[in-house]
Scaffold this motif. Structure first.
Motif, PDB file in Angstrom:
ATOM      1  N   ALA A  46      18.094  72.847  23.058  1.00 58.56           N
ATOM      2  CA  ALA A  46      18.597  74.115  23.612  1.00 58.56           C
ATOM      3  C   ALA A  46      18.765  75.104  22.460  1.00 58.56           C
ATOM      4  O   ALA A  46      19.745  75.051  21.715  1.00 58.56           O
ATOM      5  CB  ALA A  46      19.914  73.896  24.349  1.00 58.56           C
ATOM      6  N   VAL A  47      17.819  76.013  22.332  1.00 56.94           N
ATOM      7  CA  VAL A  47      17.730  76.906  21.176  1.00 56.94           C
ATOM      8  C   VAL A  47      19.016  77.709  20.967  1.00 56.94           C
ATOM      9  O   VAL A  47      19.411  77.999  19.847  1.00 56.94           O
ATOM     10  CB  VAL A  47      16.513  77.854  21.333  1.00 56.94           C
ATOM     11  N   LYS A  48      19.711  78.059  22.052  1.00 60.14           N
ATOM     12  CA  LYS A  48      20.882  78.923  21.910  1.00 60.14           C
ATOM     13  C   LYS A  48      21.970  78.304  21.046  1.00 60.14           C
ATOM     14  O   LYS A  48      22.777  79.018  20.472  1.00 60.14           O
ATOM     15  CB  LYS A  48      21.456  79.297  23.294  1.00 60.14           C
ATOM     16  N   ALA A  49      22.010  76.959  20.945  1.00 60.26           N
ATOM     17  CA  ALA A  49      23.079  76.316  20.181  1.00 60.26           C
ATOM     18  C   ALA A  49      23.043  76.726  18.718  1.00 60.26           C
ATOM     19  O   ALA A  49      24.093  76.954  18.100  1.00 60.26           O
ATOM     20  CB  ALA A  49      22.988  74.798  20.304  1.00 60.26           C
ATOM     21  N   SER A  65      10.577  69.424  21.931  1.00 55.37           N
ATOM     22  CA  SER A  65      10.281  70.574  22.773  1.00 55.37           C
ATOM     23  C   SER A  65      11.515  71.473  22.761  1.00 55.37           C
ATOM     24  O   SER A  65      12.547  71.110  22.178  1.00 55.37           O
ATOM     25  CB  SER A  65       9.963  70.118  24.197  1.00 55.37           C
ATOM     26  N   PHE A  66      11.410  72.649  23.411  1.00 55.08           N
ATOM     27  CA  PHE A  66      12.485  73.636  23.286  1.00 55.08           C
ATOM     28  C   PHE A  66      12.848  74.256  24.631  1.00 55.08           C
ATOM     29  O   PHE A  66      11.967  74.666  25.391  1.00 55.08           O
ATOM     30  CB  PHE A  66      12.058  74.743  22.304  1.00 55.08           C
ATOM     31  N   ASP A  67      14.151  74.321  24.905  1.00 58.16           N
ATOM     32  CA  ASP A  67      14.669  75.022  26.077  1.00 58.16           C
ATOM     33  C   ASP A  67      15.117  76.407  25.623  1.00 58.16           C
ATOM     34  O   ASP A  67      15.964  76.526  24.739  1.00 58.16           O
ATOM     35  CB  ASP A  67      15.855  74.251  26.669  1.00 58.16           C
ATOM     36  N   THR A  68      14.532  77.454  26.223  1.00 54.02           N
ATOM     37  CA  THR A  68      14.838  78.815  25.796  1.00 54.02           C
ATOM     38  C   THR A  68      15.425  79.609  26.960  1.00 54.02           C
ATOM     39  O   THR A  68      15.270  79.236  28.127  1.00 54.02           O
ATOM     40  CB  THR A  68      13.566  79.534  25.310  1.00 54.02           C
ATOM     41  N   GLY A 355      28.310  73.502  13.674  1.00 57.39           N
ATOM     42  CA  GLY A 355      26.873  73.789  13.611  1.00 57.39           C
ATOM     43  C   GLY A 355      26.332  74.408  14.885  1.00 57.39           C
ATOM     44  O   GLY A 355      25.265  75.020  14.882  1.00 57.39           O
ATOM     45  N   ALA A 356      27.056  74.252  16.005  1.00 60.38           N
ATOM     46  CA  ALA A 356      26.581  74.778  17.290  1.00 60.38           C
ATOM     47  C   ALA A 356      27.488  75.902  17.783  1.00 60.38           C
ATOM     48  O   ALA A 356      28.709  75.846  17.615  1.00 60.38           O
ATOM     49  CB  ALA A 356      26.555  73.666  18.347  1.00 60.38           C
ATOM     50  N   TYR A 357      26.876  76.892  18.407  1.00 60.85           N
ATOM     51  CA  TYR A 357      27.612  77.957  19.090  1.00 60.85           C
ATOM     52  C   TYR A 357      28.584  78.694  18.174  1.00 60.85           C
ATOM     53  O   TYR A 357      29.742  78.904  18.515  1.00 60.85           O
ATOM     54  CB  TYR A 357      28.339  77.395  20.324  1.00 60.85           C
ATOM     55  N   THR A 358      28.124  79.057  16.974  1.00 59.23           N
ATOM     56  CA  THR A 358      28.976  79.837  16.074  1.00 59.23           C
ATOM     57  C   THR A 358      28.235  81.082  15.584  1.00 59.23           C
ATOM     58  O   THR A 358      28.639  82.196  15.923  1.00 59.23           O
ATOM     59  CB  THR A 358      29.456  78.993  14.873  1.00 59.23           C
ATOM     60  N   THR A 359      27.130  80.910  14.845  1.00 56.98           N
ATOM     61  CA  THR A 359      26.456  82.090  14.266  1.00 56.98           C
ATOM     62  C   THR A 359      26.064  83.098  15.342  1.00 56.98           C
ATOM     63  O   THR A 359      26.244  84.303  15.161  1.00 56.98           O
ATOM     64  CB  THR A 359      25.187  81.695  13.487  1.00 56.98           C
ATOM     65  N   THR A 360      25.549  82.613  16.464  1.00 59.58           N
ATOM     66  CA  THR A 360      25.056  83.552  17.471  1.00 59.58           C
ATOM     67  C   THR A 360      26.190  84.177  18.284  1.00 59.58           C
ATOM     68  O   THR A 360      25.978  85.166  18.985  1.00 59.58           O
ATOM     69  CB  THR A 360      24.077  82.859  18.439  1.00 59.58           C
ATOM     70  N   TYR A 361      27.358  83.605  18.220  1.00 61.73           N
ATOM     71  CA  TYR A 361      28.505  84.173  18.932  1.00 61.73           C
ATOM     72  C   TYR A 361      29.261  85.203  18.082  1.00 61.73           C
ATOM     73  O   TYR A 361      30.184  85.846  18.569  1.00 61.73           O
ATOM     74  CB  TYR A 361      29.499  83.071  19.313  1.00 61.73           C
TER      75      TYR A 361
END
Ligand SMILES: *Cc1c(COP(=O)(O)O)cnc(C)c1O
Length: 377
Positions: A46-49, A65-68, A355-361
């Motif tokens: 899950a790319v968003k992570a 593979s990638f979930d976008t 590592g997940a759900y920080t930079t993009t938030y």
């Protein structure tokens, strides 16, 4: 959870300001653990992570593979070297022109949860494979995804029937049991719902082929969580129970479980104060908060481990807050966070499992604070 590589990086590079450091070796280990735990499932990260290019390139090389969820994420996965047939457009809420753009980039696998979205895909991405997302109750998850995505199983039947009628490939069913899901029985309930959709449609001659088991695999914060192997076993036995000897193709979409424990945020104590002389709870203000990347502290949902140089000495409960001028920027107050009494202004702390759900938030420049810096090593 801060690996030696991360500690060495921080010690030698001495980056100023708050930053996330991600150890790619841990991401690689996590990928292999998922492969081992669920050898028959395809992994769609899950790319968003965490969409850092280095992470996407490593996973693409390893065969992931990638979930976008958007055209931009599709392009990031392509740029990382993933072929279009290893990318799904897994957001159930898409503009028709974005579906068309993804289709022109070669994407042929789309998520839906209503007839209206099926009609968009039939127009903008003719002949593609679609899977319908069913609702889950999110029970047992620390970050539930609730009712925003998915429909009831009876409606999923209508949605996939409509897909077939519009010459799409009615490919399967998906669900997400909620993020940071520690209840191993959550997948059993959702797989039971998926099976009911398979069975009803099979009676009409529509043969579904795939179950998308979604994400939800947890990362360790303060409490122990079941390991990948335990999830693999629980999911496999639920598949056997509901599908017998006719187990469909399966895919999983780990986000948090792939990158959460690979990252550590370095932060600095900006201020320690009290609101009255006789208060026994101190306020500790860090240089990162809800708007700097720690958005999952909303409602105190995710409680991160915090490491200080004074660990092992006497602690007292603290309210933990960020540096911005918004009173919502308080991370832990209902359940105060115990921190060492000897912690002082200017000390560095490490926030683990970030590592997940920080930079993009992280906000772009609220109060002039720059978005969270990230180093992938
Ligand atoms: C966010 C998301 C995931 C990843 O969830 P985690 O709980 O981080 O594993 C997987 N699939 C979909 C469709 C998502 O939206």
């Amino acid at each position: 959870m801060a690996t030696q590589r991360i500690l060495d990086f921080l010690a030698t590079r001495r980056p100023t300001g708050p930053c996330l450091v991600v150890d790619l070796d841990v991401v690689g280990d996590n990928f292999r653990a998922f492969q081992k735990a669920l050898p028959d499932s395809k992994i769609f990260y899950a790319v968003k992570a965490n969409p850092a290019p280095e992470i996407l390139r490593l996973l693409a090389q390893m065969g992931s593979s990638f979930d976008t969820a958007s055209v931009a994420e599709v392009e990031m996965a392509l740029d990382a070297g993933a072929p279009a047939d290893r990318i799904s457009f897994g957001n159930t809420i898409k503009k028709e022109r974005d579906i068309a753009r993804a289709f022109s980039l070669g994407i042929r696998l789309f998520a839906v949860d209503c007839v209206e979205e099926v009609e968009k895909i039939a127009r903008a991405a003719p002949g593609s494979r679609v899977f319908c997302r069913v609702l889950t109750d999110g029970e047992g998850a620390e970050w539930p995804l609730s009712r925003k995505f998915g429909c009831v199983p009876a409606m999923a039947v209508d949605v996939l029937r409509r897909a077939k009628a519009l010459d799409l490939d009615a490919h399967g069913v998906s669900f997400h049991v909620g993020s940071q899901q520690c209840d191993l029985t959550a997948w059993d309930r959702a797989l039971g719902d998926a099976k009911s959709v398979f069975a009803t449609l099979a009676d009409e001659g529509i043969v579904l082929k795939m179950v998308n088991i979604g994400g939800g695999f947890p990362t360790r914060y303060l409490k122990d969580v079941p390991v990948a192997k335990a999830y693999g076993e629980a999911i496999f036995s639920a598949l056997r129970k509901h599908f017998g000897n006719n187990i469909p193709e399966t895919i999983i979409e780990p986000g948090r479980g792939m990158v959460g424990n690979a990252g550590v945020i370095k932060s600095e104590v900006v201020l320690i104060s009290k609101k009255a002389d006789n208060d026994n709870v101190r306020w500790v203000f860090l240089d990162i908060g809800k708007f700097g990347g720690l958005a999952e502290t909303m409602d105190e949902a995710i409680r991160y481990p915090i490491v200080t140089a004074h660990d092992g000495s006497e602690t007292a409960p603290c309210v933990l807050a960020g540096p911005t001028c918004d009173s919502a920027d308080v991370m832990y107050e209902k359940t105060p966070y115990p921190l060492p009494l000897s912690l002082t202004i200017g000390d560095e702390v490490l926030i683990e499992g970030t590592g997940a759900y920080t930079t993009t938030y992280a906000s772009v420049a609220f109060n002039g604070f720059e978005p969270l810096r990230s180093y992938v090593i």
